[in-house]
Scaffold this active site. Structure first.
Site, short mmCIF file in Angstrom:
data_model
loop_
_atom_site.label_atom_id
_atom_site.label_comp_id
_atom_site.label_asym_id
_atom_site.label_seq_id
_atom_site.Cartn_x
_atom_site.Cartn_y
_atom_site.Cartn_z
N ARG A 315 0.81 -1.23 0.00
CA ARG A 315 0.00 0.00 0.00
C ARG A 315 0.84 1.27 0.00
O ARG A 315 0.59 2.18 -0.79
CB ARG A 315 -0.99 0.02 1.16
CG ARG A 315 -2.07 -1.07 1.09
CD ARG A 315 -3.17 -0.87 2.12
NE ARG A 315 -3.88 0.37 1.90
CZ ARG A 315 -3.68 1.50 2.55
NH1 ARG A 315 -2.81 1.56 3.53
NH2 ARG A 315 -4.37 2.57 2.25
N CYS A 346 14.75 -4.08 -4.11
CA CYS A 346 15.54 -3.23 -5.00
C CYS A 346 14.63 -2.30 -5.80
O CYS A 346 14.53 -2.42 -7.03
CB CYS A 346 16.39 -4.10 -5.91
SG CYS A 346 17.46 -5.17 -4.96
#
Ligand SMILES: *Cc1c(COP(=O)(O)O)cnc(C)c1O
Length: 423
Positions: A315, A346
């Site tokens: 979210r 990453c």
């Protein structure tokens, strides 16, 4: 109620110290408080006293079997958007005859499953879906109960990714087109038009858009009834927001009270009401429990690098959503600093909160609050990260209700094609 409270400087889930769960289950893990799920459901129930109604929990918010079983035991209905969700409801002991099926892309196979389970109602989103449903019901010698999902063209005032009630959205059928379809009910011998449905978006923090939508839908219901279409229920959808930060969403009492007043105002007090809350039932009842792996300072910032990533809870990265972050044990011995709380993935979007004032050290436990809805449900294995465990707490006991995925789970079902030649 808030099931996550400090006692002597230590954060608990109901009567269980979160540190105990971390020691036993590891981190990251989701922790849900059963009492808070029950309290949230009962708030709807109480607000609906004296009204014919069914609260259909929106499964997509959190589909864990233990959550579904909790609501099933309370007599809830369920709002589903796939055959997978239907089978989850059945596996959890939910009653398929209390299921409503929403979604713009129901496949033939999904419709068959739902008809075989004799679900309460299909919320149909297009004329083509009506044709498909009628044909499949005919083949199975069944009658499908139907609501048309009306798109009332109102602005929900929420994040554009979760607004669904504007005419440019893919959802629902325009009011005028829906009116024509109801009038042609005789063209569909295997359909029973029993309701009208409307869902305009998620995380709504004001009553106005709900009221506007219903003020467009209820005159249609009155008109259809006057023309002899026996509409029995109106499904007002879900979407009631919660307070993540400073939002002041309407209370369940205010929201339900408003809907009931509108029924009366339109002369439809005998209409049954269906609600499809997801977030409002489960968000605040869950936290993501995580550990600080590293504290890292650069010229301009302090970072707390945690062992949960955007793959576990998306979210904040996806919607820029704010969720409160707290330490599990208050530290007096460490000065507070403003941290960007980040995960290991990453991607620069892998941020749970910016400039959060926290007293912490590497190794400390944190919780990300209000993670019970659209948390695990949207988790992935991105970066080859096994999905976290889920834990349900009741009073002073807790149970693992989904085990942490193993590394071998990451490639379960994968295989090599078998034609590899030496290169
Ligand atoms: C997502 C959804 C819900 C639940 O929304 P919340 O904001 O979680 O209450 C209800 N009905 C439909 C059709 C949905 O798509």
């Amino acid at each position: 109620m808030d099931a996550f409270c400090y006692r002597d400087g230590e954060l608990y889930a109901e009567d269980v110290p979160l540190a105990q769960i971390a020691a036993s289950v590891g981190t990251p893990c989701y922790v849900y408080a059963r009492s808070q799920l029950i309290a949230a459901y009962r708030t709807f129930e109480a607000a609906l006293a004296g009204q014919e109604a069914l609260v259909c929990y929106a499964v997509k918010a959190n589909a864990n079997l233990a959550i579904l079983a909790t609501f099933a035991a309370l007599g809830a209905g369920f709002d589903i958007v796939s055959a997978g969700e239907l089978e989850r409801v059945v596996a959890a002991g939910g009653d398929p005859r209390r299921v409503v099926f929403s979604g713009v892309g129901k496949t033939g196979a999904e419709i068959e499953r739902a008809l075989a389970h004799d679900i309460l109602c299909f919320n149909v989103e297009s004329p083509a879906e009506l044709d498909r449903l009628d044909a499949i019901a005919a083949r199975m010698d069944k009658v499908a109960r139907v609501s048309l999902r009306v798109n009332p063209d109102v602005d929900a005032g929420t994040h554009p990714y979760i607004a669904t009630g504007l005419k440019e959205n893919k959802f629902g059928i325009a009011l005028a087109a829906a009116r024509d379809l109801y009038r042609q009910a005789a063209r569909y011998p295997h359909l029973q038009f029993m309701g009208v449905d409307c869902h305009i978006g998620s995380q709504l923090t004001e009553l106005r858009p709900f009221a506007d939508a219903l003020d467009r839908v209820l005159p249609l219901v009155a008109e259809l009834r006057a023309q002899g279409v026996p509409i029995r229920h109106v499904d007002v959808g879900g979407g009631l927001g919660i307070r993540y930060r400073e939002e002041r969403p309407p209370t369940v009492e205010a929201y339900v009270g408003q809907v009931r007043e509108q029924l009366v105002a339109h002369g439809l007090a005998d209409l049954a009401l269906l609600f499809e809350p997801g977030r409002a039932l489960v968000a605040a009842a869950g936290v993501l429990l995580t550990r600080v792996e590293y504290v890292k300072s650069t010229d301009t910032k302090h970072f707390a690098v945690i062992d949960a990533g955007m793959n576990d809870l998306i979210r904040p990265a996806l919607y820029g959503a704010y969720q409160v972050i707290q330490t599990v044990r208050a530290r007096a011995d460490t000065p507070g600093l403003d941290y960007d709380v980040v995960g290991p993935v990453c991607e620069s979007a892998d941020v749970f909160g910016r400039s959060r004032h926290l007293r912490l050290q590497a190794g400390d436990l944190l919780v990300i609050r209000d993670a019970g809805a659209y948390g695990f449900a949207m988790a992935s294995q991105y970066n080859a990260r096994p999905r976290p465990a889920e834990v349900l707490v009741e009073g002073n006991r807790f149970a693992v209700v989904r085990t942490r995925e193993t590394l071998a789970d990451l490639w379960r079902g994968e295989s090599l094609p078998g034609w590899e030649a030496p290169l």
